[in-house]
Design a protein around this motif. Structure first.
Motif, PDB file in Angstrom:
ATOM      1  N   HIS A  96     -59.152   2.961  -7.517  1.00 13.03           N
ATOM      2  CA  HIS A  96     -59.478   1.948  -6.508  1.00 13.03           C
ATOM      3  C   HIS A  96     -60.834   1.324  -6.810  1.00 13.03           C
ATOM      4  O   HIS A  96     -61.038   0.125  -6.591  1.00 13.03           O
ATOM      5  N   SER A  97     -61.762   2.128  -7.309  1.00 15.50           N
ATOM      6  CA  SER A  97     -63.113   1.590  -7.560  1.00 15.50           C
ATOM      7  C   SER A  97     -63.070   0.491  -8.624  1.00 15.50           C
ATOM      8  O   SER A  97     -63.897  -0.418  -8.621  1.00 15.50           O
ATOM      9  N   GLU A 118     -56.512  -3.286 -17.101  1.00 13.42           N
ATOM     10  CA  GLU A 118     -56.015  -2.073 -17.789  1.00 13.42           C
ATOM     11  C   GLU A 118     -55.549  -1.041 -16.772  1.00 13.42           C
ATOM     12  O   GLU A 118     -54.563  -0.334 -16.986  1.00 13.42           O
ATOM     13  N   THR A 119     -56.280  -0.947 -15.685  1.00 14.64           N
ATOM     14  CA  THR A 119     -55.915   0.015 -14.640  1.00 14.64           C
ATOM     15  C   THR A 119     -54.571  -0.360 -14.038  1.00 14.64           C
ATOM     16  O   THR A 119     -53.678   0.484 -13.879  1.00 14.64           O
ATOM     17  N   ASP A 120     -54.415  -1.627 -13.724  1.00  8.24           N
ATOM     18  CA  ASP A 120     -53.151  -2.099 -13.145  1.00  8.24           C
ATOM     19  C   ASP A 120     -51.984  -1.764 -14.078  1.00  8.24           C
ATOM     20  O   ASP A 120     -50.932  -1.291 -13.653  1.00  8.24           O
ATOM     21  N   LYS A 121     -52.210  -1.984 -15.369  1.00  2.00           N
ATOM     22  CA  LYS A 121     -51.157  -1.733 -16.363  1.00  2.00           C
ATOM     23  C   LYS A 121     -50.865  -0.227 -16.460  1.00  2.00           C
ATOM     24  O   LYS A 121     -49.701   0.183 -16.499  1.00  2.00           O
ATOM     25  N   ALA A 122     -51.925   0.572 -16.503  1.00  2.16           N
ATOM     26  CA  ALA A 122     -51.745   2.026 -16.633  1.00  2.16           C
ATOM     27  C   ALA A 122     -51.027   2.591 -15.400  1.00  2.16           C
ATOM     28  O   ALA A 122     -50.207   3.505 -15.511  1.00  2.16           O
ATOM     29  N   VAL A 123     -51.318   2.041 -14.237  1.00  2.00           N
ATOM     30  CA  VAL A 123     -50.648   2.479 -13.001  1.00  2.00           C
ATOM     31  C   VAL A 123     -49.151   2.159 -13.083  1.00  2.00           C
ATOM     32  O   VAL A 123     -48.297   2.984 -12.749  1.00  2.00           O
ATOM     33  N   LEU A 157     -51.074   0.261  -6.801  1.00  2.00           N
ATOM     34  CA  LEU A 157     -51.663   1.597  -6.970  1.00  2.00           C
ATOM     35  C   LEU A 157     -51.205   2.520  -5.841  1.00  2.00           C
ATOM     36  O   LEU A 157     -50.814   3.675  -6.077  1.00  2.00           O
ATOM     37  N   GLU A 158     -51.247   1.999  -4.623  1.00  2.77           N
ATOM     38  CA  GLU A 158     -50.865   2.851  -3.486  1.00  2.77           C
ATOM     39  C   GLU A 158     -49.404   3.275  -3.579  1.00  2.77           C
ATOM     40  O   GLU A 158     -49.057   4.439  -3.337  1.00  2.77           O
TER      41      GLU A 158
END
Ligand SMILES: Nc1ncnc2c1ncn2[C@@H]1O[C@H](COP(=O)(O)OP(=O)(O)O)[C@@H](O)[C@H]1O
Ligand SMILES: [Mg+2]
Length: 470
Positions: free
Chosen positions: A319-320, A436-441, A301-302
């Protein structure tokens, strides 16, 4: 066939054949980087070395055929230039003729001016029926030729007519008589490849959602130190199939609901997961493993926020998602991990005309090392991949985005999964949101680099995931 071919191919290994690269090097420098499956785009190729070379048809005949494993040397960074890097190893089937008939023009690699093949024309041999027949014949007879090993589990008929699949993806495929499809891996690595390992394990379990490998090709490594390279897998061809991506877009363009199919796909995914959990070891992910998983997600993400300014406002919300997972890990929550598909999306699913769904392409993410691709993971990771794919489809059918269509598919997919797998992925909201967040990032970074017009697709997911709304 019009060409007068030798009845039985001359089979010899010419490993280390010093002159061959002199003939091919200048042509491959031009041709290789243009191939869709070439993984080292953007970095110049500075040379080649042969990992293995096998003459499958003699080059002094009317049609010669070489099987090559070639390492392409590429400096690590274009600016540094001198950094040594072993480079990726590619599988090539090189045809050699005096001249190419017009039908083979698209397969041209070039005219050779140097070395032992000087004066001949070399080309991508998969486009030519005779070389494709030679490969099938070797599989059919369990041949060992030089470093190449052809193995089979089932009988193969001798008279199947080959045709190359021209819609090139990250690998190359040949269909034989609508009966089998041979996937030849392009960038090859030593070691167990999940694209063979998992379908074989599933076949042993009697899982009927994955075409069972009929035969496969490996190469003995040049030095005893490495494991064999997996080069290709022959499997039954699902006749008349549409892939899930095409089908979803077609239905969406007609304004049709896709949730019954999504539910069937959820059921198929759960069947595959259940069989994989039976066939191969499962592990428990505790605090330590979850912590390092969260650290990886946070790092990605960073890096993405650094590279893509439009992502930055959402970074705290994203991050949350990862912090929530870390909190559960700290509280002692554990998850079962098992072998999964690893790169599941609508394009990796085939529906036969009878309505049956198949999952294909267990290679995982080709850019990652084999050891990482073969790691046990929570099944929710595959589920997250498919949920993202419904979202992509909802933005890709040409009309305005269809978020309700995607939401219905996502819900139906999870329900179908629960019907067979016994557990609804939505009962793991924290893990699902993190994946899902990891994938979208990842998608944001990919689109920003390669297809900026598509950036709104993952960004709409990012907005939702950052607030934690499901
Ligand atoms: N068993 C099969 N039956 C029919 N078509 C197949 C089969 N396996 C693969 N295909 C076709 O080949 C395409 C690429 O296969 P895939 O294994 O996903 O390779 P890649 O690694 O290149 O993505 C699929 O999208 C599908 O159209
Ligand atoms: Mg694929």
């Amino acid at each position: 066939m019009s060409e007068a071919m030798p009845e039985a191919p001359t089979r010899s290994a010419v490993t280390g054949s010093p002159g061959l690269l002199a003939s091919l090097d200048p042509l491959l420098r031009e041709w290789l980087p243009r191939q869709r499956w070439f993984a080292g785009k953007g970095r110049p190729v500075t040379g080649f070395s042969l990992v293995a070379a096998t003459e499958l048809l003699p080059a002094d005949g009317k049609l010669g055929l070489y099987h090559l494993l070639v390492r392409a040397h590429q400096p690590l960074e274009p600016v540094q230039g001198t950094v040594p890097h072993p480079g990726d190893c590619y599988q090539l089937l090189i045809g050699v003729r005096e001249a190419l008939p017009p039908r083979l023009a698209p397969a041209l690699i070039g005219h050779v001016h140097e070395g032992p093949l000087a004066g001949r024309t070399v080309y991508e041999a998969l486009y030519d029926p005779r070389p494709a027949e030679v490969i099938l014949e070797a599989l059919r007879t369990s041949a060992r030729i030089g470093q190449l090993r052809f193995e089979r589990r089932e009988e193969i008929r001798p008279d199947l007519v080959p045709r190359v699949v021209t819609a090139e993806q990250s690998n190359s495929s040949v269909v034989y008589g609508d009966t089998f499809i041979l996937k030849l891996l392009r960038r090859v690595l030593p070691g167990t490849n999940p694209d063979l390992e998992l379908p074989l394990a599933l076949a042993r379990e009697g899982c009927s959602r994955v075409p069972p490998p009929t035969a496969w090709i490996t190469a003995e490594p040049p030095s005893g130190a490495e494991e064999p390279y997996v080069l290709g897998v022959l499997q039954p061809f699902v006749q008349g199939a549409s892939d899930g991506w095409e089908l979803a877009l077609r239905e969406l363009a007609k304004g049709e609901d896709f949730s019954a199919e999504a539910r069937a796909l959820g059921r198929a995914t759960a069947e595959v997961h259940t069989a994989l959990a039976r066939a191969l070891p499962t592990v428990t992910l505790g605090h330590h493993q979850l912590q390092s998983m969260v650290a990886g997600m946070t790092e990605r993400l960073e890096a993405a926020a650094q590279a893509v300014p439009t992502l930055r406002p959402y970074a705290p919300g994203l991050h949350s998602a990862f912090e929530a997972l870390a909190d559960l890990a700290r509280e002692g929550h554990t998850w079962t991990a098992q072998r999964v598909h690893g790169d599941l999306h609508l394009g990796q699913c085939l529906r036969s005309p009878s309505g049956q769904w198949w999952l294909i392409d267990f290679e995982g993410e080709p850019a990652k090392p084999l050891a990482e691709r073969r790691m046990a993971q929570p099944v929710v990771r595959d589920v997250a991949g498919m949920l993202r794919s419904f979202d992509y489809a909802a933005h890709s059918a040409g009309g305005p985005p269809a978020p309700e269509w995607a939401a219905a598919c996502r819900a139906a997919y999870c329900s179908g999964y629960a019907e067979v797998g016994g557990r609804d992925p939505r009962t793991e909201p924290v893990l699902l949101r993190a994946y899902e967040t990891d994938k979208a990032v990842y998608e944001v970074l990919y689109e920003a680099r390669h297809r900026p017009d598509w950036l709104p697709v993952p960004l709409s997911a990012v907005r939702r995931l950052a607030t934690g709304d499901s």
